[in-house]
Motif scaffolding. Sequence first.
Motif, short mmCIF file in Angstrom:
data_model
loop_
_atom_site.label_atom_id
_atom_site.label_comp_id
_atom_site.label_asym_id
_atom_site.label_seq_id
_atom_site.Cartn_x
_atom_site.Cartn_y
_atom_site.Cartn_z
N VAL A 1 0.85 -1.19 0.00
CA VAL A 1 0.00 0.00 0.00
C VAL A 1 0.89 1.24 0.00
N SER A 2 0.75 2.07 -1.03
CA SER A 2 1.60 3.26 -1.14
C SER A 2 0.87 4.55 -0.80
N ASN A 3 -0.50 4.52 -0.88
CA ASN A 3 -1.27 5.73 -0.57
C ASN A 3 -2.71 5.37 -0.32
N ILE A 4 -3.31 6.09 0.61
CA ILE A 4 -4.72 5.89 0.95
C ILE A 4 -5.46 7.20 0.75
N THR A 5 -6.54 7.18 0.00
CA THR A 5 -7.33 8.38 -0.25
C THR A 5 -8.78 8.12 0.12
N ASP A 6 -9.61 9.16 -0.01
CA ASP A 6 -11.04 9.03 0.31
C ASP A 6 -11.74 8.10 -0.67
N PHE A 7 -11.14 8.05 -1.86
CA PHE A 7 -11.82 7.26 -2.89
C PHE A 7 -11.19 5.90 -3.13
N GLY A 8 -10.13 5.56 -2.36
CA GLY A 8 -9.55 4.25 -2.55
C GLY A 8 -8.13 4.13 -2.03
#
Length: 412
Positions: A395-402
């Motif tokens: 996992v390299s990044n977590i956003t509101d959309f995924g």
Amino acid sequence: MSETTTLETAKPKVPGRKKIKIFAQYDPTELEQMESLYTSTLSEISEEEIVKGKIVSISNKDVTIDVGFKSEGIVSLLEFRDEDEIKEGDEVEVYLENLEDKMGQLILSKRKADVLRIWDKIYDSIENDTIINGKIINRVKGGMTVSLSGVEAFLPGSQIDVKPVRDFDALVGKTMDFRVVKINPVTQNIVVSHKVILEEEYAAKREEMLASIKVGMVLEGTVKNITDFGIFVDLGGLDGLVHITDITWGRINHPSEVVELDQPIKVVVVGFDENTKRVSLGMKQLEPHPWENIEIKYPVGIKATGRVVSITDYGAFVEIEKGIEGLVHISEMSWTQHIKHPSQFVSLNQDVEVVILNIDKEHTKLSLSMKRVMDDPWIALSEKYIEGSLHKGTVSNITDFGVFVELEPGVD
């Protein structure tokens, strides 16, 4: 016996011998005539003046000189600068200090005569603008000490040359021409200048050059001064400016990277303003334009190695040859990395490999690419990561959309 008795009556006759009189036998008229004849052989000389004399003899220590007086004078051999060059019979100038000393001898000086003659030249130099020769003997505060044939003078540092003097000590021992510009009669201080002579020579040469100078002329000169914006060149009476953009076809930060002070260089006249008499010069114009035949040297699609010379918000400029540089747009830096600024990917003076994308010869613009040096990895990825296949990732990044998952370096 007659009143006038000759030596013949006192001595036996000698065949062929002339009759002579003893001093006591001369009458007053004859004595007066003899005195007149003797006086006429003597020069009319006065004390404290320069007189001419003839060298009668030379010993290990002294020189005997006849100045036409009833007695001869003696001068020390040390007073002659060139002891080996004088000989009996030579005519010399000496200073008559005294007609007779206690011993009834003339007091003469060669050194004083030389000094007085030099002072004549010194006053002539300031009154009639004549040139006088001298030798720089040592460095002093503010300038140099000059010997004018034994008389010392001061040469200010600002009066040595029309160009700035880099090494004052190198001038010691040199002989050159001077002009006397100031004399203090009370202290006998003398100020001389070599610069005024050069300025006169340069002024004449300047007029000649201004009358004949033309755009396109190739001239030789010397680097006189280096500034941030260019080089001032001494053309021998006339100065010209080589702007920093006309020094080389390549990119430089300062002219000192290419030239140094007092360096002889060859330049071409690229501009001349007859009103201001300003001369614009160029150095790079003497070399072929690097963009000539560029399409043959660097055809589209060929790889080349260059140096990063500038970084902007939208990309990096890479110089592949002096005078030839192109832009690597930020979008042409990497196939896989998301670059926000080119400085994240390259640094100044870094050597990089690029591919020629496009050549605009008319506007001398070159488009380059760094990512195209390698094959597009996304073509191979479509075969490697087939829809429905299972893979491990990070996992390299977590956003509101995924969530972004990195499957391999550069592939999210």
